[in-house]
Scaffold this active site. Sequence first.
Site, PDB file in Angstrom:
ATOM      1  N   HIS A 138      31.037  52.985  47.137  1.00 38.75           N
ATOM      2  CA  HIS A 138      29.827  53.736  47.477  1.00 38.75           C
ATOM      3  C   HIS A 138      28.858  53.772  46.306  1.00 38.75           C
ATOM      4  CE1 HIS A 138      27.144  56.924  48.890  1.00 38.75           C
ATOM      5  NE2 HIS A 138      27.257  57.420  47.667  1.00 38.75           N
ATOM      6  N   GLU A 184      20.280  59.023  49.403  1.00 38.88           N
ATOM      7  CA  GLU A 184      21.510  58.785  50.160  1.00 38.88           C
ATOM      8  C   GLU A 184      21.253  58.241  51.567  1.00 38.88           C
ATOM      9  OE1 GLU A 184      24.487  58.691  49.158  1.00 38.88           O
ATOM     10  OE2 GLU A 184      24.517  59.829  47.294  1.00 38.88           O
ATOM     11  N   SER A 203      26.240  51.709  52.143  1.00 39.60           N
ATOM     12  CA  SER A 203      27.669  51.517  51.870  1.00 39.60           C
ATOM     13  C   SER A 203      28.540  51.859  53.072  1.00 39.60           C
ATOM     14  CB  SER A 203      28.099  52.367  50.670  1.00 39.60           C
ATOM     15  OG  SER A 203      27.892  53.750  50.930  1.00 39.60           O
TER      16      SER A 203
END
Length: 302
Positions: A138, A184, A203
């Site tokens: 990630h 994010e 991710s």
Amino acid sequence: MKSATVDAEVKHGLAAGAEFKPARADWTIEQGWERYTAEDHATWKTLFERQARMLAGRACDEFVDGMARLPMGPDEIPDFRRLSDMLVKQTGWEVVAVPGLVPDEVFFDHLAHRRFPAGQFIRKPHELDYLEEPDVFHDVFGHVPMLMNPAIADYIQAYGQGGLRAQSLGVLDHLARVYWYTVEFGLVQQTDGLRIYGAGIASSYTESVFSLDSDSPNRIAFDLARVMQTRYRIDDFQETYFVVDNLEQLLDLARIDFGPVYREVDGRPDYEPGDVLPADRVITRGVGTYHHGQRKAQGSAQ
């Protein structure tokens, strides 16, 4: 990487191992690249190859460009030292290893000084699709390519500087939402359509599809005050994605004083993750099928 604040509704991170006592005040550790096992590298390869295929035509141009220029490929977990050598030359950033989620003040200080704290462990083969605490895949695959872009590089540094101030003002929850819905889980409008730039999407094999292809979520033009008032999902796909017109829009955020915006939203009601407001510039209004189904299933199970 995330920091360690938990409150009633914002998960900006989790306690970084309640029993863990760091040897260094900044929580950094050695990556220990030579200690990765063949299984670790194989897990990275599985994740890298399937995600690279998934992101073709989905990731923004800046992500693709950053990935192409970094010493990062499918065959082995990247060495943070080699990544840092390239990043320092391009945008002045470096990657530092940490054992997991770190306290807020440590997280912000690293970002403010252009150090990206990355978890150095990798998930197990049975955890390919979900891991609560961010690991090296990630943090490195998702975040580091975007640090090659000057606008994102400056924006994330400004976020670190702003985080320390937000702590002192008691408004960290508002700032955490900005990070969540941009760094994010952000989408950007390109000339050829919506693309992914947020690491939480980039991710994630499943959210890469859901964020762009599903008719369930809302896709709404980014507005700073609106985002600061909007709660988010920490346990499932997002109900709303906020879309920037271009990455320079984030650079503009790095230059403004958030103080007046904090005062503007102070005392105003929070919005739920799936709310659509009359003032929103709606790019795609979602039908909400996925989350309605999730809530119904949860209700039936109780």
